[in-house]
Design an enzyme around this catalytic site. Structure first.
Site, PDB file in Angstrom:
ATOM      1  N   SER A 134      -5.341  15.729  30.870  1.00  0.00           N
ATOM      2  CA  SER A 134      -4.448  14.930  30.029  1.00  0.00           C
ATOM      3  C   SER A 134      -4.297  13.504  30.546  1.00  0.00           C
ATOM      4  O   SER A 134      -5.267  12.764  30.612  1.00  0.00           O
ATOM      5  CB  SER A 134      -3.097  15.646  29.927  1.00  0.00           C
ATOM      6  OG  SER A 134      -2.270  15.058  28.965  1.00  0.00           O
ATOM      7  N   ASP A 141      -3.414   9.071  25.233  1.00  0.00           N
ATOM      8  CA  ASP A 141      -3.685   9.453  26.612  1.00  0.00           C
ATOM      9  C   ASP A 141      -5.104  10.015  26.671  1.00  0.00           C
ATOM     10  O   ASP A 141      -5.832   9.998  25.674  1.00  0.00           O
ATOM     11  CB  ASP A 141      -2.648  10.466  27.112  1.00  0.00           C
ATOM     12  CG  ASP A 141      -2.684  11.784  26.348  1.00  0.00           C
ATOM     13  OD1 ASP A 141      -3.170  11.783  25.194  1.00  0.00           O
ATOM     14  OD2 ASP A 141      -2.215  12.800  26.885  1.00  0.00           O
ATOM     15  N   ASP A 198      -6.617  12.907  26.727  1.00  0.00           N
ATOM     16  CA  ASP A 198      -7.129  13.947  25.827  1.00  0.00           C
ATOM     17  C   ASP A 198      -6.610  13.785  24.406  1.00  0.00           C
ATOM     18  O   ASP A 198      -6.870  14.623  23.543  1.00  0.00           O
ATOM     19  CB  ASP A 198      -6.816  15.345  26.362  1.00  0.00           C
ATOM     20  CG  ASP A 198      -5.336  15.700  26.311  1.00  0.00           C
ATOM     21  OD1 ASP A 198      -4.510  14.777  26.371  1.00  0.00           O
ATOM     22  OD2 ASP A 198      -5.012  16.899  26.234  1.00  0.00           O
ATOM     23  N   ASP A 249      -3.792  14.094  22.837  1.00  0.00           N
ATOM     24  CA  ASP A 249      -2.808  14.932  22.146  1.00  0.00           C
ATOM     25  C   ASP A 249      -1.478  14.202  22.016  1.00  0.00           C
ATOM     26  O   ASP A 249      -0.510  14.751  21.489  1.00  0.00           O
ATOM     27  CB  ASP A 249      -2.637  16.292  22.834  1.00  0.00           C
ATOM     28  CG  ASP A 249      -2.100  16.206  24.256  1.00  0.00           C
ATOM     29  OD1 ASP A 249      -1.976  15.084  24.788  1.00  0.00           O
ATOM     30  OD2 ASP A 249      -1.814  17.267  24.841  1.00  0.00           O
TER      31      ASP A 249
END
Length: 449
Positions: free
Chosen positions: A100, A242, A244, A246
């Site tokens: 992440s 960010d 990833d 999400d």
């Protein structure tokens, strides 16, 4: 062995638990826990842009295939893309290799069920027990029962086309100038492509991942990059993901931050007007600003708070049947479109709202008055619960009376570090700072190292 935290398995690469040999066993355990005697027995694997993604992808694939399950590889793609594809391709599970917003030297494994949700606590516990069990590898199949690995080449394209379908046909973004900061991460192609295909003029920054520059002074943790680009290019809005993707945060045309709380507020308001907000309620965490709660209350929308973590937000949304929730950090979850925080969908929905209302994001959020919020992290030693220390509970109670309904206090232990986190909101920023420091000083004296 405790492997799973609130967001999957995570750690420093080549240190336990993120060593290739341990990841191999994790892959074997995942397959052993999920494999059935019927069906496709197929696991989808995607990743972000970290250098270690290749190593972990290979180890996971080997472990899963060795237990007789099959793997479909899709390469770099946002975490919500894996949740979406796992559901729509009707696979048994989806795995994202990502840490992440962490720096590149960390990596992790997030697992989604066939329904696109993170695994249940019971299933995570079963996987942990299998990893620790020295006997279960002996059950590996042989000959033609070993699994296969495939590659799906158009995964990002499928995901982009789905995102487009979340706004009405005929809507385009022509005339909007948009900065996209992809944090050199998983959305470095997806979000710029998506918005350009819908007609926006896109200034794409931090979109050249090299394996080590993910989240490096860019993206949603460093909004100064997007703010600078917005002002340099006279853009209408800046979008920052960010690693990833999400989560998504924004900056307005002046370079001011628009956080996840504010996005939840304006999205909930619009959904209520359209009679699409289930239960006239929004799920958020204890960190959500009191100003948002009051903004929603004026529109007769209830704010339901959970513990910090998008996992807890999703659990409460499922329990209560709600369709909108999220976090200050930019995890926005809208069950009508996806089962997890979806950065590209959030970005498109905000731009669609701007187009529909013919207003800038600063105008859409102008009615929201956030309370000044002070956050302090106090290092502590030992495992003593701060709630058991009378001096700490006393200063919190006295401070709460001092605020007299004009603010709130949240004191909680960190879930990842030996720290106690102190958050104080108040109508007056100076008072919030003074109250937070008073509480932090007492915690430091009683529990500090």
């Amino acid at each position: 062995m405790k492997l799973f935290g609130t967001d999957g398995i995570r750690g420093k690469v080549n240190r336990s638990p993120m060593t290739p040999e341990n990841v191999l066993r994790i892959g074997m355990a995942i397959a052993s826990a999920l494999k059935t005697d019927h069906g496709r027995n197929m696991v989808l694997i995607g990743k972000d842009t970290r250098l270690s993604g290749y190593m972990i992808e290979s180890a996971l694939t080997s472990g899963i295939c060795s237990m007789g399950m099959n793997v479909t590889l899709v390469g770099p793609i946002p975490t919500p893309g894996i949740a979406f594809l796992t559901r729509t391709l009707r696979l048994d599970a989806g795995i994202v290799i990502s840490a992440s917003h962490n720096p590149f030297e960390d990596n992790g494994i997030k697992i989604f069920s066939s329904a696109g949700f993170k695994l249940s606590d019971d299933l995570e516990k079963e996987i942990e027990q299998l990893v620790a069990d020295e006997r279960f590898p002996a059950k590996r199949p042989t000959n033609e029962k070993v699994g296969r690995a495939y590659r799906l080449d158009d995964a990002a394209g499928r995901y982009i086309e789905y995102i487009k379908s979340t706004i009405p046909k005929g809507i385009d973004l022509g005339g909007l100038k948009v900065v996209v900061d992809a944090a050199n991460g998983a959305a470095y192609k997806v979000t710029p492509w998506l918005l350009r295909e819908l007609g926006a003029e896109v200034i794409s920054i931090n979109d050249k991942p090299d394996g080590v520059n993910i989240n490096d002074n860019c993206g949603s943790l460093h909004l100064e990059c997007a703010a600078k680009a917005v002002k340099e290019h006279n853009a209408h809005i800046g979008i920052a993901h960010d690693g990833d993707a999400d989560r998504t945060l924004f900056v307005d045309e002046k370079g001011s931050i628009v956080d996840g709380d504010m996005i939840l507020g304006i999205w909930a308001s619009e959904l209520k007007k359209e009679e699409k907000l289930i239960g006239n309620s929004v799920v958020a965490t204890v960190m959500t600003n009191l100003g948002i709660e009051k903004y929603l209350a004026r529109q007769r929308i209830k704010l339901i708070r959970t513990k910090v973590g998008d996992r807890y937000v999703v659990e409460e949304m499922k329990r209560g049947g709600y369709n909108l929730g999220g976090e200050q950090s930019g995890h926005i979850i809208f069950f009508d479109y996806n089962t997890t925080g979806d950065g590209p969908i959030t970005a498109l929905q905000v731009l669609y709202l701007m187009r529909k209302k013919n207003r800038l994001i600063s105008e859409l959020t102008s009615d929201i008055e956030l309370y000044p919020q002070v956050l302090l992290n106090v290092p502590v030693s030992g495992k003593k619960d701060f709630k058991e220390v009378p001096e700490i509970t006393r200063v919190v109670e006295n401070s709460t009376r001092k605020l007299a309904g004009r603010g709130r206090i949240l004191v909680r232990p960190s879930g990842t570090e030996p720290k106690v986190r102190v958050m104080v909101e108040a109508e007056d920023g100076g008072m919030a700072k003074a109250v937070a420091e008073d509480i932090a000083d007492v915690i430091k004296k009683k529990l500090g190292g």
